[in-house]
Design an enzyme around this catalytic site. Sequence first.
Site, PDB file in Angstrom:
ATOM      1  N   ARG A 174      10.428  -0.674  11.792  1.00  0.00           N
ATOM      2  CA  ARG A 174       9.657   0.410  12.400  1.00  0.00           C
ATOM      3  C   ARG A 174       8.794  -0.143  13.517  1.00  0.00           C
ATOM      4  O   ARG A 174       8.228  -1.230  13.397  1.00  0.00           O
ATOM      5  CB  ARG A 174       8.796   1.039  11.309  1.00  0.00           C
ATOM      6  CG  ARG A 174       7.849   2.090  11.808  1.00  0.00           C
ATOM      7  CD  ARG A 174       7.420   2.989  10.687  1.00  0.00           C
ATOM      8  NE  ARG A 174       6.405   2.386   9.828  1.00  0.00           N
ATOM      9  CZ  ARG A 174       5.819   3.041   8.829  1.00  0.00           C
ATOM     10  NH1 ARG A 174       6.183   4.284   8.551  1.00  0.00           N
ATOM     11  NH2 ARG A 174       4.914   2.465   8.091  1.00  0.00           N
ATOM     12  N   ASP A 246      -4.083   7.873   4.329  1.00  0.00           N
ATOM     13  CA  ASP A 246      -3.379   6.614   4.629  1.00  0.00           C
ATOM     14  C   ASP A 246      -2.147   6.863   5.487  1.00  0.00           C
ATOM     15  O   ASP A 246      -1.545   5.914   5.990  1.00  0.00           O
ATOM     16  CB  ASP A 246      -2.996   5.881   3.340  1.00  0.00           C
ATOM     17  CG  ASP A 246      -2.204   6.749   2.381  1.00  0.00           C
ATOM     18  OD1 ASP A 246      -2.716   7.823   2.004  1.00  0.00           O
ATOM     19  OD2 ASP A 246      -1.087   6.384   2.018  1.00  0.00           O
TER      20      ASP A 246
HETATM   21  P1  AMP Z   1       3.482   6.570   0.976  1.00  0.00           P
HETATM   22  O1  AMP Z   1       2.965   7.780   0.291  1.00  0.00           O
HETATM   23  O2  AMP Z   1       4.979   6.485   1.008  1.00  0.00           O
HETATM   24  O3  AMP Z   1       2.905   6.392   2.317  1.00  0.00           O
HETATM   25  O4  AMP Z   1       3.039   5.317   0.093  1.00  0.00           O
HETATM   26  C1  AMP Z   1       1.748   5.249  -0.467  1.00  0.00           C
HETATM   27  C2  AMP Z   1       1.482   3.875  -1.022  1.00  0.00           C
HETATM   28  O5  AMP Z   1       2.440   3.495  -1.997  1.00  0.00           O
HETATM   29  C3  AMP Z   1       1.483   2.753   0.004  1.00  0.00           C
HETATM   30  O6  AMP Z   1       0.484   1.842  -0.359  1.00  0.00           O
HETATM   31  C4  AMP Z   1       2.854   2.155  -0.165  1.00  0.00           C
HETATM   32  O7  AMP Z   1       2.900   0.818   0.280  1.00  0.00           O
HETATM   33  C5  AMP Z   1       3.045   2.263  -1.660  1.00  0.00           C
HETATM   34  N1  AMP Z   1       4.467   2.287  -2.033  1.00  0.00           N
HETATM   35  C6  AMP Z   1       5.323   3.309  -1.865  1.00  0.00           C
HETATM   36  N2  AMP Z   1       6.549   2.970  -2.306  1.00  0.00           N
HETATM   37  C7  AMP Z   1       6.490   1.713  -2.767  1.00  0.00           C
HETATM   38  C8  AMP Z   1       7.422   0.800  -3.358  1.00  0.00           C
HETATM   39  N3  AMP Z   1       8.702   1.122  -3.552  1.00  0.00           N
HETATM   40  N4  AMP Z   1       6.967  -0.427  -3.713  1.00  0.00           N
HETATM   41  C9  AMP Z   1       5.688  -0.762  -3.527  1.00  0.00           C
HETATM   42  N5  AMP Z   1       4.761   0.034  -2.986  1.00  0.00           N
HETATM   43  C10 AMP Z   1       5.150   1.258  -2.608  1.00  0.00           C
HETATM   44 MG    MG Z   2       2.069   5.728   3.724  1.00  0.00          MG
END
Ligand code: AMP
Ligand code: MG
Length: 479
Positions: A174, A246
């Site tokens: 990305r 976030d």
């Molecule tokens: P998102 O809602 O997808 O932006 O993710 C929210 C949080 O969850 C962020 O801190 C991501 O890095 C973490 N996260 C999401 N999916 C994973 C995964 N498969 N492994 C580790 N961390 C994850």
């Molecule tokens: Mg995120």
Amino acid sequence: MSLHIPFDNSYARLPERFYHRQPASAVAKPGLIAVNHSLAQDLGIDPDALESPKGIAALAGNALPDGADPLAQAYAGHQFGGWSPQLGDGRALLLGEVIDRFGTRRDIQLKGSGPTPFSRMGDGRAGIGPVIREYLVSEAMHAMGIPTTRALAAISTGEPVIREQVLPGAVLTRVASSHIRVGTFQYFAARGDEEALQLLTEHTMARHYPEAEDALALLRAVITRQANLIAGWMGLGFIHGVMNTDNAQVAGETIDYGPCAFMDVYQASKVFSSIDHYGRYAYVNQPNIAVWNLAQFATCLLPLIHKDRETAAKLATEAVHSFPAQYTQAWLARFRAKLGLTGAEDEDGDGDEALIDGLLDAMEDGQADFTNCFAGLSEESAEASFADPAPWRDWLPAYQARLARQGGADLASMAQVNPKIIPRNHLVEEAIQAAQNGDYAPFQTLLSVITRPFEPPQDPKFQTPPRPEQTIAQTFCGT
Ligand code: AMP
Ligand code: MG
């Protein structure tokens, strides 16, 4: 042909409490899904080198390109309104930054690159579905002129990821003007780390808002960009789906494509995300949520805005309260262009805003396809996008009268803001299903069509709304 990425890593020069420095974890069998040639060229990277075995190894996280300094960024955030003091890159690594050929500093990040100290319960990996979705939707957004992160490459890992089912793993590369989020500021504000806040503010201003002289000016500038961004989403029927703090990037780009989708039939309260039970991130709520997120951002900046708490709160509140008027102006400008209106008629209750709202109400009542209705306005084929044309026919005379007063529709502006093609959910899903079976052809075809959104496609399938049995009612988070 050798892989050379001209890294210059400014975030890595910030203090160590901003991130966790670490290498990516290697994957079993990296395979090429796609490299974005024009973006690579913009970044000063040879696209053929990215497609070479060395390039693929770098994009998979199996080899470290010279000059990279991989790190997981720390951030916090409100998720669905609930506070998480520590999130951070749990499945992503910032490889580093390059200055593109326009002179803009851009992050290069691997997403799905393995666990980090921020992974919590997650595996640090990404399935091929979310990678394909983000690739397609972010590149479509860019082609439609909406600020967004970009997709430089997608790589298959040859490893399974375990979700509800076992799926092939993938890594997305990305590119973003940065990955600094409202949540990055919240991380330090929550720790009372004013020194870090000051450094982050200076870094953000230097990088994204060089004209801003202080924290208040930064806040105001971020508010303006968010107002324009959300108006852009609304003009495309786009629903982000997870507008957590976030996922609110301070440079004003769309980021973190998870359960996002474009609407087919227009419905103001539309929600796709399987986890958005109360419609917090529904289409019509997006501007309100942006204000909520900006209020969190403003709160973080308070100690930098003024030494006196009350003065700081007053200035920050005024800034946040300027969002609705700025958003309305941006929204009006966009929808006026979509309807081909020139000038402004803004009599109370009877001007352009009422005319536009009247069309949206008619679209909802008559179950119109959002994209085809607007694209059809300049071709007198909008009526065909309605399941029930009666509300359209009721609305039309007011529109015709408005156009007559200005001497005809502004077709040139309409052509620039009314795409003929969006990445329709059922087509994205079809591309994902095929990719899960190792066939990337539907993804490649869809990509080539959605990156030319204002041109009529050769195959009408790309403009055709889903049949009832093809309709995707729910989308899932990008994990
Ligand atoms: P998102 O809602 O997808 O932006 O993710 C929210 C949080 O969850 C962020 O801190 C991501 O890095 C973490 N996260 C999401 N999916 C994973 C995964 N498969 N492994 C580790 N961390 C994850
Ligand atoms: Mg995120």
